[in-house]
Motif scaffolding. Structure first.
Motif, PDB file in Angstrom:
ATOM      1  N   LEU A   1       0.812  -1.217   0.000  1.00 38.79           N
ATOM      2  CA  LEU A   1       0.000   0.000   0.000  1.00 38.79           C
ATOM      3  C   LEU A   1       0.846   1.267   0.000  1.00 38.79           C
ATOM      4  CD1 LEU A   1      -2.976  -0.744   2.426  1.00 38.79           C
ATOM      5  CD2 LEU A   1      -3.059  -0.415  -0.029  1.00 38.79           C
ATOM      6  N   ASN A   2       2.147   1.126  -0.056  1.00 37.81           N
ATOM      7  CA  ASN A   2       3.013   2.295  -0.023  1.00 37.81           C
ATOM      8  C   ASN A   2       3.330   2.837  -1.409  1.00 37.81           C
ATOM      9  OD1 ASN A   2       3.230   2.248   2.797  1.00 37.81           O
ATOM     10  ND2 ASN A   2       4.882   0.739   2.720  1.00 37.81           N
ATOM     11  N   GLY A   3       2.841   2.186  -2.434  1.00 33.12           N
ATOM     12  CA  GLY A   3       3.089   2.648  -3.791  1.00 33.12           C
ATOM     13  C   GLY A   3       2.097   3.707  -4.223  1.00 33.12           C
ATOM     14  N   SER A   4       2.021   3.945  -5.523  1.00 30.92           N
ATOM     15  CA  SER A   4       1.111   4.948  -6.068  1.00 30.92           C
ATOM     16  C   SER A   4      -0.325   4.443  -6.029  1.00 30.92           C
ATOM     17  CB  SER A   4       1.506   5.274  -7.515  1.00 30.92           C
ATOM     18  OG  SER A   4       1.282   4.142  -8.347  1.00 30.92           O
ATOM     19  N   THR A   5      -1.254   5.347  -6.288  1.00 32.87           N
ATOM     20  CA  THR A   5      -2.666   4.959  -6.333  1.00 32.87           C
ATOM     21  C   THR A   5      -2.919   3.976  -7.467  1.00 32.87           C
ATOM     22  OG1 THR A   5      -3.262   7.130  -5.450  1.00 32.87           O
ATOM     23  CG2 THR A   5      -5.019   5.850  -6.466  1.00 32.87           C
ATOM     24  N   TRP A   6      -2.217   4.133  -8.574  1.00 33.42           N
ATOM     25  CA  TRP A   6      -2.363   3.192  -9.682  1.00 33.42           C
ATOM     26  C   TRP A   6      -1.923   1.796  -9.259  1.00 33.42           C
ATOM     27  CZ3 TRP A   6      -4.351   2.213 -14.299  1.00 33.42           C
ATOM     28  CH2 TRP A   6      -3.785   1.204 -15.074  1.00 33.42           C
ATOM     29  N   GLU A   7      -0.811   1.699  -8.551  1.00 31.86           N
ATOM     30  CA  GLU A   7      -0.312   0.397  -8.124  1.00 31.86           C
ATOM     31  C   GLU A   7      -1.212  -0.245  -7.082  1.00 31.86           C
ATOM     32  OE1 GLU A   7       4.452   1.436  -8.706  1.00 31.86           O
ATOM     33  OE2 GLU A   7       3.436   1.766  -6.777  1.00 31.86           O
ATOM     34  N   ALA A   8      -1.877   0.561  -6.266  1.00 31.21           N
ATOM     35  CA  ALA A   8      -2.729   0.034  -5.198  1.00 31.21           C
ATOM     36  C   ALA A   8      -4.206   0.099  -5.551  1.00 31.21           C
ATOM     37  CB  ALA A   8      -2.470   0.802  -3.906  1.00 31.21           C
ATOM     38  N   ARG A   9      -4.520   0.274  -6.838  1.00 31.41           N
ATOM     39  CA  ARG A   9      -5.919   0.493  -7.231  1.00 31.41           C
ATOM     40  C   ARG A   9      -6.814  -0.703  -6.941  1.00 31.41           C
ATOM     41  NH1 ARG A   9      -2.880  -0.777 -11.544  1.00 31.41           N
ATOM     42  NH2 ARG A   9      -3.690  -2.195 -13.161  1.00 31.41           N
ATOM     43  N   HIS A  10      -6.241  -1.926  -6.854  1.00 30.40           N
ATOM     44  CA  HIS A  10      -7.046  -3.105  -6.556  1.00 30.40           C
ATOM     45  C   HIS A  10      -7.156  -3.352  -5.055  1.00 30.40           C
ATOM     46  CE1 HIS A  10      -7.178  -3.972 -10.775  1.00 30.40           C
ATOM     47  NE2 HIS A  10      -5.864  -4.087 -10.861  1.00 30.40           N
ATOM     48  N   GLN A  11      -6.434  -2.574  -4.244  1.00 28.05           N
ATOM     49  CA  GLN A  11      -6.483  -2.739  -2.800  1.00 28.05           C
ATOM     50  C   GLN A  11      -7.242  -1.603  -2.131  1.00 28.05           C
ATOM     51  OE1 GLN A  11      -2.203  -2.927  -2.389  1.00 28.05           O
ATOM     52  NE2 GLN A  11      -2.235  -5.132  -2.041  1.00 28.05           N
ATOM     53  N   ILE A  12      -7.118  -0.388  -2.680  1.00 30.93           N
ATOM     54  CA  ILE A  12      -7.909   0.735  -2.185  1.00 30.93           C
ATOM     55  C   ILE A  12      -9.236   0.732  -2.930  1.00 30.93           C
ATOM     56  CG2 ILE A  12      -8.023   3.231  -1.926  1.00 30.93           C
ATOM     57  CD1 ILE A  12      -5.022   3.321  -1.879  1.00 30.93           C
ATOM     58  N   GLY A  13     -10.312   0.493  -2.216  1.00 33.33           N
ATOM     59  CA  GLY A  13     -11.610   0.344  -2.863  1.00 33.33           C
ATOM     60  C   GLY A  13     -12.310   1.668  -3.126  1.00 33.33           C
ATOM     61  N   TYR A  14     -13.178   1.641  -4.141  1.00 33.16           N
ATOM     62  CA  TYR A  14     -14.052   2.782  -4.448  1.00 33.16           C
ATOM     63  C   TYR A  14     -13.245   4.074  -4.682  1.00 33.16           C
ATOM     64  CZ  TYR A  14     -17.398  -0.502  -2.437  1.00 33.16           C
ATOM     65  OH  TYR A  14     -18.132  -1.623  -2.151  1.00 33.16           O
ATOM     66  N   ILE A  15     -12.166   3.974  -5.441  1.00 33.57           N
ATOM     67  CA  ILE A  15     -11.310   5.141  -5.641  1.00 33.57           C
ATOM     68  C   ILE A  15     -12.073   6.285  -6.299  1.00 33.57           C
ATOM     69  CG2 ILE A  15      -9.270   5.999  -6.860  1.00 33.57           C
ATOM     70  CD1 ILE A  15      -7.987   3.315  -6.535  1.00 33.57           C
ATOM     71  N   VAL A  16     -12.881   5.973  -7.293  1.00 30.72           N
ATOM     72  CA  VAL A  16     -13.587   7.033  -8.013  1.00 30.72           C
ATOM     73  C   VAL A  16     -14.536   7.779  -7.081  1.00 30.72           C
ATOM     74  CG1 VAL A  16     -15.459   5.533  -8.810  1.00 30.72           C
ATOM     75  CG2 VAL A  16     -14.855   7.575 -10.120  1.00 30.72           C
ATOM     76  N   TYR A  17     -15.171   7.069  -6.156  1.00 27.78           N
ATOM     77  CA  TYR A  17     -16.066   7.736  -5.194  1.00 27.78           C
ATOM     78  C   TYR A  17     -15.261   8.531  -4.164  1.00 27.78           C
ATOM     79  CZ  TYR A  17     -19.991   5.016  -6.988  1.00 27.78           C
ATOM     80  OH  TYR A  17     -20.965   4.477  -7.797  1.00 27.78           O
ATOM     81  N   LEU A  18     -14.165   7.944  -3.682  1.00 30.96           N
ATOM     82  CA  LEU A  18     -13.352   8.633  -2.679  1.00 30.96           C
ATOM     83  C   LEU A  18     -12.798   9.945  -3.214  1.00 30.96           C
ATOM     84  CD1 LEU A  18     -11.355   5.646  -1.127  1.00 30.96           C
ATOM     85  CD2 LEU A  18     -13.222   6.923  -0.074  1.00 30.96           C
ATOM     86  N   MET A  19     -12.463   9.967  -4.498  1.00 31.21           N
ATOM     87  CA  MET A  19     -11.876  11.167  -5.070  1.00 31.21           C
ATOM     88  C   MET A  19     -12.909  12.197  -5.516  1.00 31.21           C
ATOM     89  SD  MET A  19      -8.664   9.810  -7.352  1.00 31.21           S
ATOM     90  CE  MET A  19      -8.376  11.507  -7.841  1.00 31.21           C
ATOM     91  N   HIS A  20     -14.052  11.754  -6.011  1.00 29.60           N
ATOM     92  CA  HIS A  20     -15.006  12.667  -6.641  1.00 29.60           C
ATOM     93  C   HIS A  20     -16.104  13.159  -5.700  1.00 29.60           C
ATOM     94  CE1 HIS A  20     -13.993  11.151 -10.990  1.00 29.60           C
ATOM     95  NE2 HIS A  20     -12.918  11.459 -10.274  1.00 29.60           N
ATOM     96  N   VAL A  21     -16.546  12.315  -4.768  1.00 30.21           N
ATOM     97  CA  VAL A  21     -17.659  12.702  -3.900  1.00 30.21           C
ATOM     98  C   VAL A  21     -17.331  13.927  -3.039  1.00 30.21           C
ATOM     99  CG1 VAL A  21     -19.069  11.965  -1.929  1.00 30.21           C
ATOM    100  CG2 VAL A  21     -18.790  10.454  -3.899  1.00 30.21           C
ATOM    101  N   PRO A  22     -16.092  14.090  -2.510  1.00 27.75           N
ATOM    102  CA  PRO A  22     -15.826  15.315  -1.747  1.00 27.75           C
ATOM    103  C   PRO A  22     -16.102  16.600  -2.518  1.00 27.75           C
ATOM    104  CG  PRO A  22     -14.092  13.716  -1.354  1.00 27.75           C
ATOM    105  CD  PRO A  22     -14.967  13.154  -2.437  1.00 27.75           C
ATOM    106  N   PHE A  23     -15.853  16.597  -3.823  1.00 29.14           N
ATOM    107  CA  PHE A  23     -16.136  17.791  -4.619  1.00 29.14           C
ATOM    108  C   PHE A  23     -17.648  17.986  -4.793  1.00 29.14           C
ATOM    109  CE2 PHE A  23     -11.817  16.604  -5.553  1.00 29.14           C
ATOM    110  CZ  PHE A  23     -11.156  17.819  -5.595  1.00 29.14           C
ATOM    111  N   VAL A  24     -18.389  16.881  -4.847  1.00 30.90           N
ATOM    112  CA  VAL A  24     -19.852  16.984  -4.888  1.00 30.90           C
ATOM    113  C   VAL A  24     -20.359  17.628  -3.602  1.00 30.90           C
ATOM    114  CG1 VAL A  24     -22.001  15.696  -5.053  1.00 30.90           C
ATOM    115  CG2 VAL A  24     -20.022  14.987  -6.408  1.00 30.90           C
ATOM    116  N   LEU A  25     -19.768  17.263  -2.474  1.00 36.64           N
ATOM    117  CA  LEU A  25     -20.194  17.838  -1.197  1.00 36.64           C
ATOM    118  C   LEU A  25     -19.938  19.340  -1.159  1.00 36.64           C
ATOM    119  CD1 LEU A  25     -18.967  15.061   1.267  1.00 36.64           C
ATOM    120  CD2 LEU A  25     -21.274  15.420   0.370  1.00 36.64           C
ATOM    121  N   PHE A  26     -18.826  19.784  -1.729  1.00 39.44           N
ATOM    122  CA  PHE A  26     -18.579  21.228  -1.808  1.00 39.44           C
ATOM    123  C   PHE A  26     -19.605  21.901  -2.715  1.00 39.44           C
ATOM    124  CE2 PHE A  26     -14.457  20.404   0.112  1.00 39.44           C
ATOM    125  CZ  PHE A  26     -14.212  21.573   0.814  1.00 39.44           C
ATOM    126  N   ALA A  27     -19.989  21.221  -3.801  1.00 36.71           N
ATOM    127  CA  ALA A  27     -21.020  21.782  -4.681  1.00 36.71           C
ATOM    128  C   ALA A  27     -22.365  21.867  -3.966  1.00 36.71           C
ATOM    129  CB  ALA A  27     -21.139  20.931  -5.943  1.00 36.71           C
TER     130      ALA A  27
END
Length: 406
Positions: A112-138
């Motif tokens: 898990l110490n590598g890049s997000t691309w390398e850990a994309r199968h271990q860190i779940g729901y990446i698209v939601y984790l990255m995009h939903v915070p901006f929706v909350l600001f909207a």
């Protein structure tokens, strides 16, 4: 519903508040649908990499804050927002793994110490984790827009503004991607109306000044962290509007704004992890360089989904020019902010000041339409407003698949 507050103050959640919450939930659902049909792009991974480095391990390169270089001159706010959920989930997974037996650990060897691309199968729901915070600001901006418009123009103006905002494809498009434009729009709108609120409070007792001045400082600081030009524009607008509203208290305006500027500088310094070399790039990077062009307006006008708002703008301008009752501070302020923002173009980095003008434009439209709804032409404008809202809703729903495909 009543929520008890200190010193006898109560906050009432009535029918208008519930209806506004429903409209904002619909907007949130629109954005979630778009996110569910999105795919991670190279730009997403760039925001993830830069944001995670800000939280986890700043770049060892001398003079640079991250390995992304100097972030193309834009602010650090969006990168931190995009990277924080990923860093938090990574730390949570590592903490859970720490309590497992060595032979049962899932992330042995520092996978898990590598890049997000390398850990994309271990860190779940990446698209939601990255995009939903901006929706909350909207959503936050939508709530603030409704509150301002309702205070100025009543329920009809407030709900017209909120509906146009929540079903504006340009707003949805910016809310479902990591970007500093949405945060600059959020900060600039809040900064201007917070400054007006401070100026109004200056007519009252001094004990009511401090919380509003603190809020003004936070607004200026977070806007600067999103985009330096938006903060400068908001600071100048705040200075002019506060001098106009404060009247007999004008001698204190410069003192208040000086304190706010110093506090905002400290906030910006904190966004750079208190690293002077990276922080000084704010002053030499050229992010605030600008000129005046029509390219942004032409691009906005060329988008067919923007036509309902453009038609409403044309009607509002005609009414504003021909009706004296519409030419007052509440309508003139957002119009002046639109004129001050929509023609800007940054020359050092790519940004979209036209987008920053959208909340002010929607506020202006709602104010003028609300004024006409109080005249003898109410029935005609009710029909016009209904057609406007219906066309805006249909245009937004039809554009959601296109927004999801990018």
């Amino acid at each position: 519903m009543k929520f008890p507050r200190p010193k006898g103050f109560t906050f009432r959640v009535g029918v208008p508040q519930r209806l506004a919450a429903v409209i904002l939930l619909v907007f949130f659902a629109e954005c979630l649908w778009v996110i569910a049909h999105q795919r991670l792009s190279s730009e997403d991974y760039r925001y993830a990499r830069c944001g995670r480095e800000m939280w986890e391990r700043p770049s060892p390169l001398a003079g640079y804050f991250t390995t992304c270089g100097n972030l193309n001159g834009d602010g650090t706010f969006a990168y931190r927002i995009a990277g924080l959920p990923l860093t938090a989930q990574r730390l949570l997974l590592l903490a859970q793994d720490h309590f497992r037996k060595p032979e049962d650990r899932l992330y042995a060897g520092g996978t898990l110490n590598g890049s997000t691309w390398e850990a994309r199968h271990q860190i779940g729901y990446i698209v939601y984790l990255m995009h939903v915070p901006f929706v909350l600001f909207a959503v936050w901006l939508g709530g603030g827009l409704w509150w301002v418009a309702r205070r100025l123009f009543g329920n009809e103006g407030g709900f017209l503004a909120l509906t146009l905002y929540c079903f504006c494809p340009a707003i949805v498009r910016s809310a479902v991607l990591p970007n500093n434009e949405l945060l600059a729009m959020w900060g600039l709108y809040g900064l201007v109306y917070t400054a007006i609120g401070v100026a109004h409070a200056m007519h009252g007792p001094r004990r009511k000044w401090k919380p509003r001045i603190a809020l003004l400082t936070l607004s200026l600081g977070f806007t600067a962290a999103a985009h330096l030009l938006a903060a400068i524009l908001g600071f100048v607008a705040s200075l002019i509007l506060m001098f106009y509203v404060a009247e007999r208290r004008r001698s204190a305006v410069l003192v208040i704004l000086t304190y706010a500027a110093v506090g905002a500088g400290f906030i910006e310094f904190a966004f750079f992890s208190f690293r002077p070399q990276a922080f000084f790039y704010v002053f030499i990077g050229g992010a605030a360089r600008f000129w005046f062009e029509l390219d942004g307006l032409k691009a906005f006008a060329a988008d067919q989904t923007s036509w309902p708002i453009l038609i409403a703008t044309a009607v509002a301008l005609i009414v504003f020019a021909g009706s004296r009752r519409s030419r007052y501070f509440g309508n003139t302020t957002p119009l002046l902010m639109v004129l001050a923002t929509a023609f800007l173009v940054t020359t050092q980095d790519f940004s979209s000041p036209v987008q920053w003008a959208l909340p002010f434009l929607i506020t202006f439209i709602a104010g003028v339409f609300a004024d006409v709804l109080e005249t003898k032409h109410r029935r005609l404008f009710l029909a016009t407003t209904g057609l406007l809202v219906a066309s805006q809703v249909l245009a937004c729903i039809a554009s959601l698949p296109l927004i999801a495909r990018g």
